[in-house]
Design an enzyme around this catalytic site. Sequence first.
Site, mmCIF file in Angstrom:
data_model
loop_
_atom_site.group_PDB
_atom_site.id
_atom_site.type_symbol
_atom_site.label_atom_id
_atom_site.label_comp_id
_atom_site.label_asym_id
_atom_site.label_seq_id
_atom_site.Cartn_x
_atom_site.Cartn_y
_atom_site.Cartn_z
ATOM 1 N N GLY A 127 110.166 30.970 49.153
ATOM 2 C CA GLY A 127 110.987 30.181 50.065
ATOM 3 C C GLY A 127 110.230 29.053 50.735
ATOM 4 C CB SER B 182 77.696 28.867 49.108
ATOM 5 O OG SER B 182 76.915 28.424 48.004
ATOM 6 N N GLY B 183 76.530 25.800 50.413
ATOM 7 C CA GLY B 183 75.423 25.145 51.097
ATOM 8 C C GLY B 183 74.251 24.727 50.243
ATOM 9 C CG HIS C 99 67.342 18.887 50.954
ATOM 10 N ND1 HIS C 99 66.099 19.131 51.517
ATOM 11 C CD2 HIS C 99 67.897 20.109 50.755
ATOM 12 C CE1 HIS C 99 65.919 20.430 51.648
ATOM 13 N NE2 HIS C 99 67.000 21.055 51.186
ATOM 14 C CB CYS D 29 68.210 23.412 49.058
ATOM 15 S SG CYS D 29 69.637 23.643 50.145
ATOM 16 C CE1 TYR E 5 68.959 25.699 56.715
ATOM 17 C CE2 TYR E 5 68.069 27.657 55.660
ATOM 18 C CZ TYR E 5 69.045 26.692 55.754
ATOM 19 O OH TYR E 5 70.114 26.721 54.902
#
Length: 418
Positions: free
Chosen positions: A246, A338-339, A343, A361, A324
């Site tokens: 609906g 998720s990060g 970098h 990372c 951190y």
Amino acid sequence: MPRFTGATRTGAARLAAGLLVVPLFLTACSSGGDSKPEGTPSGGISADAGGGGGKNKPPAAPAALAVTPADGAKSVETDGVLAVNATSGKVTSVVVTDDKGKTVEGTTSPDGAKWTPKTPLANGAKYTVAAKAANADGAEVTANSSFTTIAATKTFDYSFRPDETDGDTLGVGGVISIKFDKPIKDKAAIERNLSVVSEPATEGSWSWLKDHDGNDRVDYRPKEYWKPGTKVTWAANLAGAKSGDGTYGEKNRGGTFTVRDSIVATADLATKHMTIAKNGQVIHNLPISAGGPSYPTWTGVMVVMDKVDGIRMNSETVGLANAYDIDNVRYAVHLSASGTYSHAAPWNEGKFGKMNDSHGCIGLSTANAKIFFDLVNSGDVVEVINGTEKKLAPGNGFGDWNIDWETWRKGSALAGAA
């Protein structure tokens, strides 16, 4: 006088002989020597000879039309109800307009028997239908109807990628992703109103999955990475589309993008180096430091989501307590919901190419991080190999490529549909 009389007799004899030839000739042209059907004109030649185009051809049956919904209907469903059917003859014209004068586009079946709208109708709107059909002789009939669609009391919305932040180009690993703000029960009804057209034509499929935050999501990707230069147009015609409980969509959205040159980076966690290939040719080989034993980096295919030069990275936002909290991290390329980022990690100087010691990372020196940052954009690919962690989940960013093609296709709500 005798010669004149003789000549007359000879001519008469010849004339008589000529008259005897005629019936023999006509008999030879009849149907293989069969007896002449009763009523056949003299000489055995049928009035319809030569393909049935004679005077006695019966007239074509009159055309007939049926419009659904019936005239005066109220609270009509917005999707799957409106149709114009030629029960005899073929549909020649259908004009459907709403109460604001906007015309509804539609499609007529190849045999001319049915017209249907291309998209759902709007909720709580009045529509008028004027239709025509013609028989084989060109004689037309008309049919008209006026009805009102059901008013929506519950609606859903959705976000999508690529969007305006991606610009008008996308990398070879880019996916079209639609995330809903409410659960979608009738996924087939929604998927029927999604479209993708590419030049050159490229095999691809929608597939349903759960986003990293648990919301329903449907993504489109090709079987293999897009070919550079491909032009893609997609549409989500979901205004008036019913999700099965609906709840109705309120908005139509879509876009167009062109696929850029191929940029595929390969992060080898064993060698601790990342090579970057442009259109298949390696142009950079950069030392990295990826996730350490306690926080291994996801493996498999990641796709660049976005990038920012200068971001605060706080471990609490990704469920790592107070591991951190670093302000102004430079040259951050976003790889997972998720990060996961690539970098600049100057605090790991001396470890690049030698040791994996991050929290998941892909860290690089500031100079090398800038090289990667300047080169990549949304849709470009990072393939992580030789790691210990499992592959990135499809709903965690754009991990769609970590599902094999046959499994991906089966994730379509229309898989196997005729």
